[in-house]
Write a protein that holds these residues in place. Structure first.
Motif, mmCIF file in Angstrom:
data_model
loop_
_atom_site.group_PDB
_atom_site.id
_atom_site.type_symbol
_atom_site.label_atom_id
_atom_site.label_comp_id
_atom_site.label_asym_id
_atom_site.label_seq_id
_atom_site.Cartn_x
_atom_site.Cartn_y
_atom_site.Cartn_z
ATOM 1 N N ALA A 146 37.352 53.316 51.577
ATOM 2 C CA ALA A 146 37.447 54.693 51.088
ATOM 3 C C ALA A 146 37.590 54.670 49.533
ATOM 4 O O ALA A 146 37.041 55.473 48.634
ATOM 5 C CB ALA A 146 38.728 55.247 51.691
ATOM 6 N N ARG A 147 38.333 53.599 49.036
ATOM 7 C CA ARG A 147 38.402 53.320 47.633
ATOM 8 C C ARG A 147 37.206 53.220 46.828
ATOM 9 O O ARG A 147 36.764 53.780 45.965
ATOM 10 C CB ARG A 147 39.501 52.114 47.277
ATOM 11 N N ARG A 148 36.207 52.525 47.595
ATOM 12 C CA ARG A 148 34.806 52.020 46.758
ATOM 13 C C ARG A 148 33.902 53.218 46.851
ATOM 14 O O ARG A 148 33.190 53.323 46.263
ATOM 15 C CB ARG A 148 34.422 50.693 47.586
ATOM 16 N N SER A 149 34.358 53.871 47.799
ATOM 17 C CA SER A 149 33.181 55.484 48.037
ATOM 18 C C SER A 149 33.219 55.852 46.650
ATOM 19 O O SER A 149 32.343 56.834 46.359
ATOM 20 C CB SER A 149 33.692 56.061 48.987
ATOM 21 N N ARG A 150 34.194 55.714 45.643
ATOM 22 C CA ARG A 150 34.167 56.539 44.489
ATOM 23 C C ARG A 150 33.140 56.164 43.256
ATOM 24 O O ARG A 150 32.938 56.504 42.440
ATOM 25 C CB ARG A 150 35.628 56.478 43.676
ATOM 26 N N ILE A 151 32.494 54.943 43.587
ATOM 27 C CA ILE A 151 31.682 54.079 42.669
ATOM 28 C C ILE A 151 30.335 54.150 43.052
ATOM 29 O O ILE A 151 30.243 53.989 44.545
ATOM 30 C CB ILE A 151 32.089 52.990 41.923
ATOM 31 N N THR A 152 29.315 53.919 42.412
ATOM 32 C CA THR A 152 27.876 53.952 42.895
ATOM 33 C C THR A 152 27.489 52.627 43.537
ATOM 34 O O THR A 152 28.009 51.522 43.026
ATOM 35 C CB THR A 152 26.766 54.219 41.989
ATOM 36 N N PRO A 153 26.723 52.399 44.417
ATOM 37 C CA PRO A 153 26.410 51.158 45.010
ATOM 38 C C PRO A 153 25.965 50.122 43.940
ATOM 39 O O PRO A 153 26.153 49.036 44.157
ATOM 40 C CB PRO A 153 25.325 51.406 46.091
ATOM 41 N N GLU A 154 25.019 50.636 43.071
ATOM 42 C CA GLU A 154 24.637 49.863 41.842
ATOM 43 C C GLU A 154 25.957 49.319 41.065
ATOM 44 O O GLU A 154 25.759 48.195 40.573
ATOM 45 C CB GLU A 154 23.650 50.802 40.946
ATOM 46 N N ARG A 155 26.603 50.466 40.729
ATOM 47 C CA ARG A 155 27.913 49.651 40.077
ATOM 48 C C ARG A 155 28.805 48.714 40.568
ATOM 49 O O ARG A 155 29.340 47.646 39.949
ATOM 50 C CB ARG A 155 28.671 51.228 39.323
ATOM 51 N N GLU A 156 28.931 49.143 41.910
ATOM 52 C CA GLU A 156 29.674 48.126 42.957
ATOM 53 C C GLU A 156 28.971 46.711 42.874
ATOM 54 O O GLU A 156 29.796 45.628 42.646
ATOM 55 C CB GLU A 156 29.763 48.756 44.447
ATOM 56 N N ALA A 157 27.517 46.684 43.124
ATOM 57 C CA ALA A 157 26.983 45.485 42.865
ATOM 58 C C ALA A 157 26.996 44.839 41.576
ATOM 59 O O ALA A 157 27.344 43.392 41.589
ATOM 60 C CB ALA A 157 25.495 45.714 43.152
ATOM 61 N N GLU A 158 27.079 45.309 40.298
ATOM 62 C CA GLU A 158 27.257 45.044 39.140
ATOM 63 C C GLU A 158 28.487 44.211 39.138
ATOM 64 O O GLU A 158 28.982 42.991 38.313
ATOM 65 C CB GLU A 158 27.271 45.874 38.200
ATOM 66 N N LEU A 159 29.756 44.863 39.658
ATOM 67 C CA LEU A 159 31.126 44.337 39.551
ATOM 68 C C LEU A 159 31.130 43.174 40.428
ATOM 69 O O LEU A 159 31.741 42.290 39.862
ATOM 70 C CB LEU A 159 31.982 45.419 40.240
ATOM 71 N N TYR A 160 30.583 43.156 41.529
ATOM 72 C CA TYR A 160 30.547 41.790 42.537
ATOM 73 C C TYR A 160 29.993 40.703 41.663
ATOM 74 O O TYR A 160 30.477 39.676 41.926
ATOM 75 C CB TYR A 160 30.279 42.302 43.715
ATOM 76 N N GLU A 161 28.952 40.975 41.148
ATOM 77 C CA GLU A 161 28.098 39.864 40.569
ATOM 78 C C GLU A 161 28.889 39.329 39.466
ATOM 79 O O GLU A 161 29.060 38.072 39.174
ATOM 80 C CB GLU A 161 26.863 40.441 39.967
ATOM 81 N N ALA A 162 29.487 40.229 38.674
ATOM 82 C CA ALA A 162 30.306 39.797 37.716
ATOM 83 C C ALA A 162 31.675 38.930 38.181
ATOM 84 O O ALA A 162 32.152 37.822 37.641
ATOM 85 C CB ALA A 162 31.057 40.671 36.871
ATOM 86 N N VAL A 163 32.346 39.406 39.073
ATOM 87 C CA VAL A 163 33.610 38.673 39.833
ATOM 88 C C VAL A 163 32.895 37.177 40.208
ATOM 89 O O VAL A 163 33.682 36.345 40.051
ATOM 90 C CB VAL A 163 33.768 39.481 40.987
ATOM 91 N N LEU A 164 31.857 37.082 40.840
ATOM 92 C CA LEU A 164 31.333 35.911 41.267
ATOM 93 C C LEU A 164 31.096 35.037 40.198
ATOM 94 O O LEU A 164 31.261 33.640 40.304
ATOM 95 C CB LEU A 164 29.997 36.113 42.428
ATOM 96 N N ASP A 165 30.544 35.398 39.047
ATOM 97 C CA ASP A 165 30.214 34.583 37.824
ATOM 98 C C ASP A 165 31.408 33.987 37.329
ATOM 99 O O ASP A 165 31.643 32.982 36.840
ATOM 100 C CB ASP A 165 29.659 35.598 36.902
ATOM 101 N N LEU A 166 32.600 34.754 37.333
ATOM 102 C CA LEU A 166 33.907 34.484 36.941
ATOM 103 C C LEU A 166 34.438 33.332 37.807
ATOM 104 O O LEU A 166 35.009 32.333 37.250
ATOM 105 C CB LEU A 166 34.730 35.394 36.790
#
Length: 199
Positions: free
Chosen positions: A7-27
């Motif tokens: 429910a929380r993640r539904s507020r952001i687009t799938p593309e933005r979500e993927a960008e965030l996840y990629e940044a988290v994994l890089d970190l």
């Protein structure tokens, strides 16, 4: 927790979500779990820290969600017509480079769960339990197709066996878990334990 996170993640687009996840994994690759902070994620992704907490609840949930997102599709979606084919397809969805990088992340995070109960809880809720549910569907399909007997005791340990081959390759052989190794491991160990005839 999974329903709340969705429910929380539904507020952001799938593309933005993927960008965030990629940044988290890089970190994670750069600094490891313990040194990773929500401030660093916010800075890397040009997000507000409050937004990250609102969407995921905390670092543990964000990291577990990123690892789940990194996996290429659902295990149960294989549907090749045979258990052997399904398991081979599972390890052949990504190349050896991806497998090695994902295995390294999982090793680091597995160690971190020993001292971070929030991470262990999030991993079980968002990654491990869904994976086990999907493996059960694959195994049930094999039982329904009469490839595996319903009373085979190894059915309860399929996830353990798969993770064992994936996780211990580096520890024992000091080599990454390549596609070739994992297919060989499935053929020589997992399928015989399930009573599936060798080809």
């Amino acid at each position: 927790m999974a329903e709340i996170a969705t429910a929380r993640r539904s507020r952001i687009t799938p593309e933005r979500e993927a960008e965030l996840y990629e940044a988290v994994l890089d970190l994670l690759r750069e600094v490891g779990y313990d040194a990773l902070t929500m401030d660093a994620v916010a800075a890397r992704t040009r997000s507000g820290k409050a937004t990250l907490y609102r969407q995921w609840g905390g670092k543990a949930e964000l990291v577990a969600s990123a690892m789940r997102h990194e996996k290429p599709g659902r295990i149960a979606d294989g549907g090749t017509g045979s258990l052997r084919g399904d398991l081979h397809a599972l390890v052949q969805r990504e190349d050896d480079c991806w497998i090695e990088q994902y295995a390294a992340l999982m090793r680091g995070l597995a160690m971190a769960t020993h001292t971070n109960p929030d991470l262990l809880r999030a991993f079980k809720e968002l990654l491990i339990n869904p994976e086990m549910d999907e493996f059960r569907l694959v195994m049930q399909r094999a039982v329904d197709q009469s490839e595996v007997r319903a009373d085979n005791p190894a059915l309860e340990y399929v996830v353990h066996m798969m993770l064992g081959g994936f996780a211990t390759r580096t520890l024992i052989d000091e080599l990454p878990p390549t596609q070739e190794f994992l297919v060989s491991y499935i053929n020589a160990g997992l399928l015989p334990a399930l009573g599936v005839p060798t080809v």
